[in-house]
Design an enzyme around this catalytic site. Sequence first.
Site, short mmCIF file in Angstrom:
data_model
loop_
_atom_site.label_atom_id
_atom_site.label_comp_id
_atom_site.label_asym_id
_atom_site.label_seq_id
_atom_site.Cartn_x
_atom_site.Cartn_y
_atom_site.Cartn_z
CG ASP A 1 18.58 -4.75 11.98
OD1 ASP A 1 19.52 -4.10 12.47
OD2 ASP A 1 17.50 -4.93 12.55
CG ASP B 1 13.89 -0.19 7.89
OD1 ASP B 1 13.39 -1.22 8.35
OD2 ASP B 1 14.55 0.62 8.60
CB CYS C 1 -1.12 4.32 -7.78
SG CYS C 1 0.22 3.15 -7.51
CB CYS D 1 1.79 0.09 -8.66
SG CYS D 1 0.17 -0.40 -8.03
CB CYS E 1 -3.07 1.18 -9.50
SG CYS E 1 -3.09 1.24 -7.69
CG HIS F 1 -1.16 0.04 -4.02
ND1 HIS F 1 -1.21 1.09 -4.92
CD2 HIS F 1 -1.58 0.55 -2.82
CE1 HIS F 1 -1.64 2.18 -4.30
NE2 HIS F 1 -1.88 1.87 -3.03
#
Length: 371
Positions: free
Chosen positions: A96, A269, A307, A309, A312, A338
Amino acid sequence: MALNNFEYKVEACCSHTSARAGCFQTPHGKVDTPRFMPVGTLANVKTVTPAQLQETGAQMVLANTYHLHLQPGEELIAAAGGVHRFMGWDGPMLTDSGGFQVFSLSKIRTISEAGVMFKSPRDGRLINMTPEESIRIQNELGADVIMAFDECPPYPASREAVELATDRTYRWLKRCVLAHDRSDQALFGIVQGGVFTDLRSQAAEMLTQLDLPGYAIGGVSVGEPSELIEKIVRSTTPMLPLHKPRYLMGVGTHREMVQAIAAGMDLFDCVIPTRLARHGTAIVRGDRWNLKNARFRKDLSPLDETCSCYTCRNFSRAYLCHLIHAREALAHTLLSIHNITELVSFTQRIRAAILGDRFVEEFGEWLAPTK
């Protein structure tokens, strides 16, 4: 300026909306769109290592010009080989410009045609951030995509104030283009205009005439209601070139992303996945769960059975609740992993649906008008 290793291709389009699946090629790899991008303001996605970040499915990561200029300084990062090497992330990156700080740090800055004078919150020194200086810093940092320095007006703001900011943003953009001198970095322009659709239209028309490698919609999610965000995105996106990547800045909820993807946006984002994690909150299929709540204390189920991930796969809701109440930093890491995975995988599923022309069928619940 001829750009090296940048290409954007539309691979499929939705037959009922303007949603598209594409591939944005950068010097540090590809970004399959639509895609959520985690925010790493200080060359660090908070509490998450680059290896953990990679496992979330993230492809492109953000950093912030203003904050890295304050600490540790672009000279040190350049000496380290650029922001990729400095933070240990070898995938695509975007910086940015510092333009958002023109909005968020309004109490310690002064705007003029030349640029923005900030008073450093660290030591009180004056920081003169001009369009040229923003580009110089970003050239030193070395991200794949750099953003033009812009003025992000607040909400609410008068039409006169927004018009002045929008016109100034265009003049600053032309100065950014002249200052930019690296062919391995793509400079994106930012469409401002507040909630005034005619100002957005005028800005988009002026910016696209400069034939930049990509375009962003900025100045949303700064306090306005969600229905206004949706209206701005729906009206502005069709004015941006079809063959260039389109980036909606600062947006990252499920509904906002689906609405924007339906309009034709590609990249998103937001800081919410890690910010919510630091407050003990998990994003579960679009809902927000406060893991501090007593109902989770003895719940040995995975956080989200759907999920895949790391969190999880390995830990229960009860364990996460325990970590939060014990004030263990690991709670922030596990919830960040997560939450980032949730948003990245959500956009991955949308991409798969677009490729199979099932977008409306599978994500129609998020397309209904705001009640």
